[in-house]
Design an enzyme around this catalytic site. Structure first.
Site, mmCIF file in Angstrom:
data_model
loop_
_atom_site.group_PDB
_atom_site.id
_atom_site.type_symbol
_atom_site.label_atom_id
_atom_site.label_comp_id
_atom_site.label_asym_id
_atom_site.label_seq_id
_atom_site.Cartn_x
_atom_site.Cartn_y
_atom_site.Cartn_z
ATOM 1 N N GLY A 237 2.180 -20.945 -1.241
ATOM 2 C CA GLY A 237 3.446 -20.814 -0.507
ATOM 3 C C GLY A 237 3.895 -22.102 0.154
ATOM 4 N N SER A 286 5.970 -8.275 3.442
ATOM 5 C CA SER A 286 4.732 -8.363 2.670
ATOM 6 C C SER A 286 3.826 -7.178 3.021
ATOM 7 C CB SER A 286 4.021 -9.684 2.959
ATOM 8 O OG SER A 286 3.923 -9.856 4.339
ATOM 9 N N CYS A 288 3.925 -4.215 1.739
ATOM 10 C CA CYS A 288 4.589 -2.903 1.685
ATOM 11 C C CYS A 288 4.785 -2.422 0.252
ATOM 12 C CB CYS A 288 5.935 -2.962 2.387
ATOM 13 S SG CYS A 288 5.798 -3.103 4.157
ATOM 14 N N ASN A 403 -5.537 -12.551 1.612
ATOM 15 C CA ASN A 403 -4.334 -13.140 1.004
ATOM 16 C C ASN A 403 -4.668 -13.837 -0.319
ATOM 17 O OD1 ASN A 403 -1.503 -13.743 1.043
ATOM 18 N ND2 ASN A 403 -1.970 -15.821 1.674
ATOM 19 N N ARG A 405 -4.865 -14.424 -4.344
ATOM 20 C CA ARG A 405 -3.688 -14.323 -5.213
ATOM 21 C C ARG A 405 -4.027 -14.392 -6.690
ATOM 22 N NH1 ARG A 405 1.446 -13.553 -2.573
ATOM 23 N NH2 ARG A 405 0.935 -13.802 -0.371
ATOM 24 N N ASN A 533 6.866 7.536 -6.353
ATOM 25 C CA ASN A 533 8.081 6.994 -5.733
ATOM 26 C C ASN A 533 9.283 7.054 -6.676
ATOM 27 O OD1 ASN A 533 6.693 6.477 -3.371
ATOM 28 N ND2 ASN A 533 6.185 4.376 -3.933
#
EC number: 4.1.1.32
Length: 622
Positions: A237, A286, A288, A403, A405, A533
């Site tokens: 990031g 983030s 979610c 975190n 990745r 969902n």
């Protein structure tokens, strides 16, 4: 005598791949002035080829920066210095002449909506960091396109970096290489300058062979100069400058000037059993489930979900008034923990090849592992944690960093949308905001109007785990899921969103808010989530078509009980899922009002102020 760069500067950087002559003049000027400043030994102009990529990966493997994962095809693992594992908001700044151009001036205390630095302070910080910072290293020149090459919505950048990890990752995350320079010609580009801040010879040994300089880390954005300058961190990031730095902070400012939107949103296509298709964009903070929603396997028979992007949307109204969106990225930079065959089977399929993993655990047979992977280890298989030591669950520490990745090509996703690279973009008919709200907020509601929908985005809040465990969980404001990514004053950003309604012929998308995370009094989730969902997406799909039953509440339209297809689900407590409590919403409205008045202060648009007051009025009449 050392070779001279053609501008007559006596600088000894040797061009080891490509030629300076092949660069457009403005790019060449940028490379030469940066080389003079940073003093690399070599300059490598990236062409983006497979041969170049394999050469870089092999070079990093030899240096111990990455390790080949023998269980998969062309997959690699990087373990970072434990001090360089995430974005650092406190060291991420926007530089403008006037503070108020970058952030609203809060009534008291610090702004939570971005950090401003004066040009004078930045110049001092820059001069204390960059001179000679690439000594002994190679400066890589990365030409990259955000968005499909040739799309009218795309933008080009040039990143200069001394990190081969950045080059390999940018090749996945963007369209990168010679074709970009051909497309650029004499056109405009965003300048990115990145250094890990570890000139050779090293003053102190590296941890995990990972170059970084945490004490001096700074990520700076100069929107007026179209420049991004990043020092001291190799983490994605902070170092893959196409991602949050360009695609959100810089692009949101360009979008304001040019009349479009750059947003922290996934884009997905939904096809109903009749074969009709609609596209939605969705903004969640983030953690979610953005990536999970973008790659969903629907449980309702006959429905199909396809992924255009999982993180960023650039959107602009076309001449017919359709809001057209592209995914400016070329890959997914996803959080690994929690990704499993159950939560996201399509992500698991995507990452089986050509993927760079960072800070996950490694299995002794050359595979990857993390919390929530939901796959028991085979007998005799041991784990090496992200810290590089043998992992034992009794240690009480996670095997993968929270975190950690995966960086993986979007084209490998089994449900990538056929139009994901369409130069004109896809037409957005619904915009979804959402957050992690254990109490009070219904599963889904629809905004009353565009203006009310902009207010709903401004009022977004989400549960975050406080860094200090004893604090428990706190509900944080995260307007539009953009709080860490605004490139300019949030009050002006709200005015820009409101102004979209003035666009001639605009077919404004419907705006919705979702909350998959509501719990009952015993702390159990009321909604199963994940593939289920799609039932909520199906209701939104109907609403966009002018169908789908809804009833009006003070906060917006919620589905009528019969309008939500719950066939095949175990005992869903619908009334609890959709309850709108007067007491809860009085507190919520007060909190939102207080936040906007304190944080946005004098820059809060009148229309948003009136939406807060109207909400309070509707709640008082419950």
């Amino acid at each position: 005598m050392p070779p001279q760069l053609s501008n007559g500067l006596n600088h000894s950087a040797k061009v080891v791949r490509g030629t300076l002559d092949s660069l457009p003049q403005a790019v060449r000027d940028f490379v030469e002035s940066s080389a003079k400043l940073c003093q690399p030994d070599q300059i490598h102009i990236c062409d983006g080829s497979e041969e170049e990529n394999q050469q870089l990966l092999s070079h990093m493997e030899e240096e111990g920066v990455i390790k080949r994962l023998k269980k998969y095809d062309n997959c690699w693992l990087a373990l970072t210095d434990p001090r360089d594992v995430a974005r650092i908001e406190s060291k991420t700044v926007i530089i403008t002449q006037e503070q108020r151009d970058a952030v609203p001036i809060p009534r008291s205390g610090l702004s939570q909506l971005g950090r401003w630095m004066s040009p004078e302070d930045f110049e001092k910080a820059f001069n204390a960091r960059f001179p000679g910072c690439m000594k002994g290293r190679t400066m890589y020149v990365i030409p990259f396109s955000m968005g499909p090459l040739g799309s009218p919505l795309s933008k080009i950048g040039i990143e200069l970096t001394d990190s081969p990890y950045v080059v390999a990752s940018m090749r996945i995350m963007t369209r990168m290489g010679s074709a970009v320079l051909d497309a650029l010609g004499a056109g405009e580009f965003i300048k990115g300058l990145h250094s890990v801040g570890c000139p050779l010879p090293l003053k102190k040994p590296l941890v995990n062979n990972w170059a970084c300089n945490p004490e001096l880390t700074l990520i700076a954005h100069l929107p007026d100069r179209r420049e991004i300058i990043s020092f001291g961190s190799g983490y994605g990031g902070n170092s893959l400058l196409g991602k949050k730095c360009f695609a959100l902070r810089m692009a949101s400012r360009l979008a304001k000037e040019e009349g479009w939107l750059a947003e922290h949103m996934l884009i997905l296509g939904v096809t109903n059993p009749e074969g009709q298709k609609k596209y939605f964009a969705a903004a969640f903070p983030s953690a979610c489930g953005k990536t999970n929603l973008a790659m969903m396997n629907p449980t309702l028979p006959g429905w199909k979900v396809e992924c255009v992007g999982d993180d960023i949307a650039w959107m602009k109204f076309d001449q017919q008034g359709n809001l057209r969106a592209i995914n400016p990225e070329n890959g997914f930079f996803g959080v690994a923990p929690g990704t499993s065959v159950k939560t996201n089977p399509n992500a698991i399929k995507t990452i089986q090849s050509n993927t760079i993993f960072t800070n996950v655990a490694e299995t002794s047979d050359g595979g990857v592992y993390w919390e929530g992977i939901d796959q028991p280890l085979a007998p005799g298989i041991k784990l090496t944690s992200w810290k590089g030591t043998e992992w034992d669950p009794k240690d009480g520490e996670p095997c993968a960093h929270p975190n950690s990745r995966f960086c993986t090509p979007a084209s490998q996703c089994p449900i990538i949308d056929p139009a994901w690279e369409a130069p004109e973009g896809v037409p957005i008919e619904g915009i979804i905001f959402g957050g992690r709200r254990p109490a009070g907020v219904p599963l889904v509601y629809e905004a009353l109007s565009w203006q009310h929908g902009v207010f709903v985005g401004a009022a977004m809040r989400s549960e975050a785990t406080a860094a200090a465990e004893h604090k428990g969980k706190v509900i944080m404001h995260d307007p539009f899921a953009m709080r860490p990514f605004f490139g300019y004053n949030f009050g002006k950003y709200l005015a820009h969103w409101l102004s979209m309604a003035q666009h001639p012929a605009a077919k404004l998308p419907k705006i919705f808010h979702v909350n998959w995370f509501r719990k009952d009094k015993d702390g159990r989730f009321l909604w199963p989530g994940f593939g289920e969902n799609c039932r909520v997406l199906a209701w939104m799909f109907d609403r966009v078509q002018g169908k789908g039953g809804a009833r009006l509440t003070p906060i917006g339209y919620v589905p009528e009980e019969a309008a939500l297809d719950l066939r095949g689900l175990e005992a869903i407590r619908v009334s609890e899922l959709f309850q709108v409590s007067k007491e809860f919403w009085e507190e919520e409205a007060d909190e939102i009002h207080k936040y906007l008045e304190e944080q946005v202060n004098a820059d809060l648009p009148y229309e948003i102020q009136s939406e807060v007051l109207a909400l309070k009025q509707r709640i008082s009449q419950m």
